[in-house]
Scaffold this motif. Sequence first.
Motif, PDB file in Angstrom:
ATOM      1  N   GLU A  71     -17.161 -87.843  -0.470  1.00 38.07           N
ATOM      2  CA  GLU A  71     -16.399 -88.715   0.420  1.00 38.07           C
ATOM      3  C   GLU A  71     -16.626 -90.181   0.072  1.00 38.07           C
ATOM      4  O   GLU A  71     -15.694 -90.989   0.098  1.00 38.07           O
ATOM      5  N   LYS A  74     -14.654 -91.042  -3.102  1.00 36.84           N
ATOM      6  CA  LYS A  74     -13.229 -91.209  -2.834  1.00 36.84           C
ATOM      7  C   LYS A  74     -12.959 -92.591  -2.224  1.00 36.84           C
ATOM      8  O   LYS A  74     -12.012 -93.283  -2.625  1.00 36.84           O
ATOM      9  N   CYS A  75     -13.791 -92.985  -1.274  1.00 40.45           N
ATOM     10  CA  CYS A  75     -13.633 -94.304  -0.651  1.00 40.45           C
ATOM     11  C   CYS A  75     -13.847 -95.422  -1.672  1.00 40.45           C
ATOM     12  O   CYS A  75     -13.178 -96.460  -1.627  1.00 40.45           O
ATOM     13  N   ASP A 107      -8.284 -82.391  -1.722  1.00 42.17           N
ATOM     14  CA  ASP A 107      -8.044 -83.142  -0.490  1.00 42.17           C
ATOM     15  C   ASP A 107      -6.642 -83.749  -0.519  1.00 42.17           C
ATOM     16  O   ASP A 107      -6.406 -84.785  -1.150  1.00 42.17           O
ATOM     17  N   ASP A 108      -5.689 -83.114   0.166  1.00 40.04           N
ATOM     18  CA  ASP A 108      -4.306 -83.591   0.176  1.00 40.04           C
ATOM     19  C   ASP A 108      -4.193 -85.001   0.746  1.00 40.04           C
ATOM     20  O   ASP A 108      -3.435 -85.827   0.239  1.00 40.04           O
ATOM     21  N   CYS A 109      -4.945 -85.278   1.813  1.00 41.99           N
ATOM     22  CA  CYS A 109      -4.870 -86.601   2.449  1.00 41.99           C
ATOM     23  C   CYS A 109      -5.349 -87.691   1.505  1.00 41.99           C
ATOM     24  O   CYS A 109      -4.752 -88.777   1.425  1.00 41.99           O
ATOM     25  N   PHE A 110      -6.439 -87.396   0.771  1.00 39.01           N
ATOM     26  CA  PHE A 110      -6.934 -88.387  -0.186  1.00 39.01           C
ATOM     27  C   PHE A 110      -5.913 -88.638  -1.288  1.00 39.01           C
ATOM     28  O   PHE A 110      -5.668 -89.786  -1.672  1.00 39.01           O
ATOM     29  N   GLU A 112      -2.676 -88.343  -1.208  1.00 33.25           N
ATOM     30  CA  GLU A 112      -1.572 -89.138  -0.662  1.00 33.25           C
ATOM     31  C   GLU A 112      -1.982 -90.601  -0.496  1.00 33.25           C
ATOM     32  O   GLU A 112      -1.214 -91.511  -0.800  1.00 33.25           O
ATOM     33  N   LYS A 113      -3.209 -90.825  -0.008  1.00 41.27           N
ATOM     34  CA  LYS A 113      -3.688 -92.202   0.161  1.00 41.27           C
ATOM     35  C   LYS A 113      -3.829 -92.889  -1.189  1.00 41.27           C
ATOM     36  O   LYS A 113      -3.471 -94.064  -1.347  1.00 41.27           O
ATOM     37  N   SER A 116      -0.365 -93.803  -2.492  1.00 41.99           N
ATOM     38  CA  SER A 116       0.253 -94.889  -1.727  1.00 41.99           C
ATOM     39  C   SER A 116      -0.452 -96.221  -1.960  1.00 41.99           C
ATOM     40  O   SER A 116       0.138 -97.285  -1.773  1.00 41.99           O
ATOM     41  N   LYS A 137      -4.131 -75.616  -4.766  1.00 45.04           N
ATOM     42  CA  LYS A 137      -4.129 -76.963  -4.208  1.00 45.04           C
ATOM     43  C   LYS A 137      -4.514 -77.985  -5.271  1.00 45.04           C
ATOM     44  O   LYS A 137      -3.878 -79.057  -5.379  1.00 45.04           O
ATOM     45  N   ASN A 141      -1.912 -80.823  -6.767  1.00 49.96           N
ATOM     46  CA  ASN A 141      -2.210 -82.254  -6.642  1.00 49.96           C
ATOM     47  C   ASN A 141      -2.332 -82.930  -8.002  1.00 49.96           C
ATOM     48  O   ASN A 141      -1.948 -84.098  -8.152  1.00 49.96           O
TER      49      ASN A 141
END
Length: 273
Positions: A71, A74-75, A107-110, A112-113, A116, A137, A141
């Motif tokens: 995590e 990713k950040c 991680d789909d949300c990651f 997408e972020k 974007s 998955k 991705n």
Amino acid sequence: MHKITVSEVPNNVRIESLLNQHSYAELTFLLQPIVIPTNGEVVAFEALSKVISQSGDQLNNEDFFQLAGTELLKCLVIAQINAFKQTVYTKRRVLISYNLPLSCMEDDCFVEKLLSTCTQKIALEFTDLNVNLKSKKITDNLEKVQSNGHQLWLDDYLHQSRVANLTLGYIEWDIIKIDKSYLYYNTEEESLLKSLISVLQSYSNKGVIFEGVETELQRRLICGEKIFAQGYFFSYPRCVSEVIQKVKFTPWKAFDNERSQQPDYTGEASLFV
């Protein structure tokens, strides 16, 4: 658990422990050029970090990032991209690669972020491959990243790595980066070097990058079509302001098939150190 806060200093962030408010590390983002070994022309950069502990000591990067959780990594990549949007991307159109474990693609949300956040094309370098390679998955991705024009790089490749070899032909790598230890131990095995290059180029869309190029002999050994280089022979990791001022950029399209034919040249390369 940790949180990342952006410093007032450009390209700097602080990573703070949520369990201990007195525990933190300061990260300064750096860039190391990736070049054409025949002439030292810069074609891309890898995003790196200098890590300073709260005591003021510089930490070993490999140790620090091995202990960092997924995590946090990713950040950190999102923070790097946002930092470079304020500096590099406002002045240059250039390809920068960012390091992530392959598990981040679950991680789909990651994803997408990430997509974007990007205002320019990027490359993702994957090292930790300990995932289910048949995961739909992850596959979806990775395809989504490439369909948006970004690149997938296999990092730190060594021929004896079973898991890295399993990805060849299964993941459509744009670039394969050969671990720095390979040149260190195999400078006298030119035939093996050429065989390795030939095999890996058949599994990569745009070529291979040799990491850890530190001598003129190593540079001469890897001059060839769709071969790129990274290492102290050409440049140490540099602060962003220095990179912008001193390095002549080549557009990121250098990794596409859109550049003019390079001359067959094996003389001294331009240096940026």
